[in-house]
Design an enzyme around this catalytic site. Structure first.
Site, PDB file in Angstrom:
ATOM      1  N   THR A 261       0.831  -1.207   0.000  1.00 13.49           N
ATOM      2  CA  THR A 261       0.000   0.000   0.000  1.00 13.49           C
ATOM      3  C   THR A 261       0.861   1.251   0.000  1.00 13.49           C
ATOM      4  OG1 THR A 261      -1.766  -1.151   1.175  1.00 13.49           O
ATOM      5  CG2 THR A 261      -1.791   1.254   1.264  1.00 13.49           C
TER       6      THR A 261
ATOM      7  N   HIS B  28       2.075   1.868  -3.442  1.00 14.30           N
ATOM      8  CA  HIS B  28       1.022   2.481  -4.267  1.00 14.30           C
ATOM      9  C   HIS B  28       0.977   3.993  -4.031  1.00 14.30           C
ATOM     10  CE1 HIS B  28      -0.594  -1.182  -5.858  1.00 14.30           C
ATOM     11  NE2 HIS B  28      -0.918  -1.677  -4.678  1.00 14.30           N
TER      12      HIS B  28
END
Length: 346
Positions: A44, A47
């Site tokens: 995450t 990202h």
């Protein structure tokens, strides 16, 4: 004047992070201030660093990111009596409402109002983190800081791997990223007969082999059917763990399941992914989506498995001081890494 601290901040709507100074948060009533020792970089976080479409619609800069960490309590807010200053802790990264039907039935992982640490509010890539005391998890002294630093990801792996009974079962894990590798090791620890991991990244398949899986298969080079036959799988896999987010891997998994098999889905599929519904309907397959960790049963099992001998150290491949965070994200973006640890001690 507020005391200042170093933090990795998504300062604007674009790629990258900035190491800068921000105020040390002050714990309010019911909150705890944690001094961070080590953090781990999650997919995450990558990202957000890369500023992909998901990040563009989810993240509101400026934001301190990060949600995998270990530290010690530096200060207690009013009314907090369960913990003490100096206590070693980590924390659940989803802050839930506690009032909705799912929260009150013990399924807080499905709380529709959950707020993500390091995603929807300031996170752990900093010298200090402030979270509600209800999210704080005490850590046993026997577990090393480096392992605890990625307990959040280990929790995803645990939730997925233990969703279905794996004792005596043949398990297929699609995706040899760090969470997939940990899930494979958890299945092996908990009595699975065969654990076979698939991927197309040889570096990560080698990591899976270090975790002593039954087979780590590069599906671009080797037929999964041949490996199944070599390992004595006659009817197909009993349990599937989809960790890759690859539509091709998901379809291969559904085709390789035995009738009545069960599949836990953690990987996030791309929009428009098409699957063969005949595999699900005519085989009577069960598919279960997985999100986060069960609060807090998953955390309990995580610590106990480590104490019982589960060794996750092979999944750690890189270590950097937080001032070298760019090297850590480069390692993650290369695909040739497992867990990347950032040290926040001076």
């Amino acid at each position: 004047m507020s005391q200042m601290m170093d933090a990795l901040v998504k300062t604007d709507r674009g790629p990258g992070l900035v190491l800068t100074q921000v105020p040390v948060p002050k714990p309010r009533a019911g909150e705890v201030l944690i001094q961070i020792r080590k953090t781990a970089i999650c997919g995450t976080d990558v990202h957000i660093y890369n500023w992909d479409p998901w990040s563009q619609k989810t993240i509101a800069p400026p934001l301190v990111i990060g949600h995998e960490y270990v530290g010690e309590i530096a200060e207690l807010g009013d009314g907090v009596t369960r913990f003490h200053v100096g206590q070693r802790v980590s924390g659940e990264g989803h802050i839930i409402c506690g009032l909705c039907r799912n929260c009150q039935s013990g399924n807080g992982q499905w709380c529709a109002k959950a707020v993500g640490v390091g995603v929807n509010r300031d996170g752990a890539f900093a010298e200090y983190l402030c979270i509600p005391a209800t999210n704080v998890v005490p850590i046993r002294d026997s577990i090393p800081d480096e392992i605890v630093s990625f307990f959040d990801a280990y929790g995803n792996a645990t939730h997925t791997a233990l969703m279905f009974d794996v004792v005596g079962e043949d398990v297929l894990v699609a995706g040899a990223g760090p969470i997939g590798i940990m899930a494979a090791a958890i299945c092996r620890q908990n009595g699975a007969r065969r654990v076979i991991v698939t991927d197309v990244n040889e570096y990560r398949l080698d990591l899976a082999r270090k975790m002593k899986v039954s087979a780590a298969v590069n599906v671009q080079k080797t037929r999964l059917e041949d490996v199944m036959k070599e390992n004595g799988l006659v009817e197909g896999f009993d349990v599937g763990l989809e960790m890759s987010g690859s539509g091709a891997a998901l379809n291969q998994m559904l085709g390789a399941m035995r009738n009545g098999g069960k599949v836990a889905l953690l990987g996030i599929q791309q929009p428009g992914t098409v699957i063969d519904w005949d595999d699900i309907i005519f085989k009577g397959l069960t598919l279960q989506g997985i999100y986060g960790r069960k609060m807090f049963e998953t955390w309990y099992k995580m610590g106990v498995m480590i104490e019982a001998g589960l060794d996750l150290s092979p999944v750690i491949t890189h270590r950097f001081h937080y001032t070298e965070f760019e090297k850590g994200f480069a390692a993650m973006n290369s695909g040739n890494s497992g867990k990347v640890i950032l040290d926040w001690t001076k």
